[in-house]
Design an enzyme around this catalytic site. Structure first.
Site, mmCIF file in Angstrom:
data_model
loop_
_atom_site.group_PDB
_atom_site.id
_atom_site.type_symbol
_atom_site.label_atom_id
_atom_site.label_comp_id
_atom_site.label_asym_id
_atom_site.label_seq_id
_atom_site.Cartn_x
_atom_site.Cartn_y
_atom_site.Cartn_z
ATOM 1 N N HIS A 157 8.851 2.265 10.346
ATOM 2 C CA HIS A 157 8.794 1.174 9.359
ATOM 3 C C HIS A 157 9.336 1.574 7.986
ATOM 4 O O HIS A 157 9.531 0.710 7.139
ATOM 5 C CB HIS A 157 7.343 0.704 9.188
ATOM 6 N N ASP A 365 12.410 1.724 -0.111
ATOM 7 C CA ASP A 365 11.475 0.987 0.723
ATOM 8 C C ASP A 365 12.117 0.738 2.073
ATOM 9 O O ASP A 365 13.325 0.463 2.140
ATOM 10 C CB ASP A 365 11.127 -0.356 0.057
HETATM 11 O O1 F6P Z 1 4.707 0.421 6.078
HETATM 12 C C1 F6P Z 1 4.291 1.701 5.876
HETATM 13 C C2 F6P Z 1 2.803 1.893 6.045
HETATM 14 O O2 F6P Z 1 2.435 3.219 5.886
HETATM 15 C C3 F6P Z 1 2.256 1.435 7.377
HETATM 16 O O3 F6P Z 1 2.410 2.350 8.415
HETATM 17 C C4 F6P Z 1 0.843 1.181 6.995
HETATM 18 O O4 F6P Z 1 0.204 0.334 7.875
HETATM 19 C C5 F6P Z 1 0.971 0.568 5.604
HETATM 20 O O5 F6P Z 1 2.106 1.163 5.051
HETATM 21 C C6 F6P Z 1 -0.234 0.747 4.711
HETATM 22 O O6 F6P Z 1 -0.504 2.100 4.508
HETATM 23 P P1 F6P Z 1 -1.924 2.731 4.755
HETATM 24 O O7 F6P Z 1 -2.289 2.486 6.197
HETATM 25 O O8 F6P Z 1 -1.757 4.178 4.454
HETATM 26 O O9 F6P Z 1 -2.879 2.048 3.825
#
Ligand code: F6P
Length: 467
Positions: A157, A365
């Protein structure tokens, strides 16, 4: 067709009787899950000193959820440690913030191994397995080592840098080799695909063939770009409703006829928040006509608060808010409104619709869905303007946005001024083109695109969709 098994680091199991969380993967997979059944596996989000060593199961709206807890030590080593203090900065080109600890790297592999061991007994031979994001890179190889023969795909992602950056990570070759256990490796954009191909070629020494794909021992690993999207219609409807909510009306009244510019994201150093704050200060300095006339609302949801670099960022934003407001406020006007916590999605959708300008200006991003949500939220008759960093994956598919380099504060201020003063015809034209594309390529189309390739329903060398 067999079940779809999703593995993601975090799994939000909906409360009994409540719909699945709106937005994100849950929406993307709704159709696939309802037509073929599904299992969603991952971490519950709970960490405790001595977690129960069991998988907890729940069934909601035809989807089976299976979650495990993490120990506090695993949370620190795997999540706060290697995943978010080493992998996250590296993948976002921030080598100066990369903090590597060999024990944490070991913990990352152990946690993935635990996921693999708990998942393996739940799998059926005809399942299709779709693994999500950088927290889970080794999982496919670990499942294969235990004998998994199913189709396994991986979607990344976040950005994928070229080998010159990736190679700074100790053990970089092992990480890249882990990707060879998947049948499909998906990234967000063509720029990321270029990075992935470079890393595959240089990190493994293997030939990347047209497709692009890598072949090994009779298997092929297809490499492709699949730009993620949003549930466009649903979000447009939500924004149109929410703009009339009590929250939105209160905000509108408080603006007293001033234009609003908005930013909303997790409080993360990749999002370019200090740069954006400085650009807003430059707007007030260089374009006096906006003094007293524009309010900047920044919503920044707290995130990864155990990681040092996130604590530093929070302090920096608090200081900048104070400085800008101290320099420019009037008795009846505060230029920056900083909300340092998450705002509910429906409320935010209404705010987006009210904002004349959406500021989405990350330093890097993967995609950035706020950019797409801002477009979907607008009133097509009188839309606002999206100011978008050229370093967000979304810029590849939204060229009608006003693209900026977030490092250039004065350049960004000039673009904000252009956005605030743009005429209705140009706003409609730019917005219409972006909205049409988002309606054609929504999150359902994204999920279908990935699964079609993973399950062999599409030629491997067809061009990635634009969105
Ligand atoms: O999109 C990147 C990401 O790390 C996802 O894998 C994740 O669900 C989201 O951002 C939120 O991050 P976190 O789970 O560390 O709060």
């Amino acid at each position: 067709m067999g079940r779809l098994v999703i593995v993601s680091n975090r799994v939000a199991v909906p409360k009994r009787g409540e719909p699945a969380a709106a937005g994100g993967l849950a929406v993307a997979l709704k159709d696939a899950f309802s037509s073929r059944g599904g299992l969603w596996f991952g971490w519950s989000g709970t960490a405790s000193p001595e977690p129960a060593d069991m998988v907890r199961h729940a069934r909601r709206a035809g989807v089976d959820y299976a979650v495990i807890d993490l120990s506090q030590a695993a949370y620190e080593g795997f999540y706060a440690g290697y995943a978010n203090s080493a992998l996250w900065p590296m993948f976002h080109f921030r080598l100066g913030l990369l903090s590597y600890d060999r024990d944490q790297a070991g913990c990352y592999r152990q946690v993935n191994q635990r996921y693999a061991e708990k998942l393996m007994p739940l799998l059926r031979p005809d399942d299709t397995i779709w693994v999500h994001d950088y927290q889970m890179i080794p999982l496919g190889a670990q499942l294969r080592a235990m004998g998994a023969k199913q189709r396994i795909g991986y979607f990344h992602h976040i950005p994928f840098p070229p080998w010159a950056v990736f190679a700074a990570m100790p053990g970089a070759e092992d990480l890249i080799r882990d990707l060879l256990s998947y049948d499909v490796v998906g990234v967000q954009t063509n720029r990321d695909l270029t990075g992935l191909i470079d890393c595959m070629a240089q990190g493994t020494g293997m030939k990347v063939r047209p497709g692009p794909e890598v072949r090994l021992r009779g298997r092929r690993v297809q490499l492709r770009a699949f730009p993620i999207s949003i549930a466009t219609e649903e979000f447009s409807d939500l924004a149109a409703r929410s703009v009339n909510s009590a929250d939105a009306k209160r905000l509108e009244a408080s603006l007293a006829g001033r234009a609003m510019v908005i930013g909303a994201e997790r409080l993360d150093y990749t999002k370019g928040l200090p740069e954006r704050f400085r650009a807003f200060a430059a707007l007030l300095e260089h374009f006096p006509e906006h003094r007293g006339q524009v309010t900047y609302l920044q919503v920044a949801a707290r995130s990864r608060e155990d990681v040092e670099s996130y604590k530093d960022l929070k302090r920096e934003i608090e200081t900048l808010t104070g400085q800008i407001n101290g320099d420019w406020s009037d008795a009846d006007w505060t230029p920056v409104r900083y909300v340092g916590r998450a705002v509910p999605r429906d409320t935010l959708a209404g705010y987006y619709r009210m904002a004349k300008v959406g500021l989405v200006t990350p330093l890097r991003d993967g995609m950035n869905l706020v950019a797409k949500e801002y477009v979907a939220a607008q009133d097509p008759e009188n839309p606002g303007v999206l100011v978008l960093s050229k370093f967000a994956g979304a810029a590849e598919g939204l060229p009608e946005a006003l693209l900026v380099n977030p490092i250039d504060a004065v350049g960004m201020a000039e673009t904000m001024h252009a956005a605030l003063t743009m005429g209705l015809d140009e706003r409609r034209e730019r917005h219409g083109a972006m909205l049409r594309r988002l309606q054609e390529h929504d999150v359902g189309a994204w999920a279908k695109g990935f699964l079609d390739v993973l399950e062999g329903r599409e030629p491997a060398n067809s061009a990635p969709e634009r969105a």
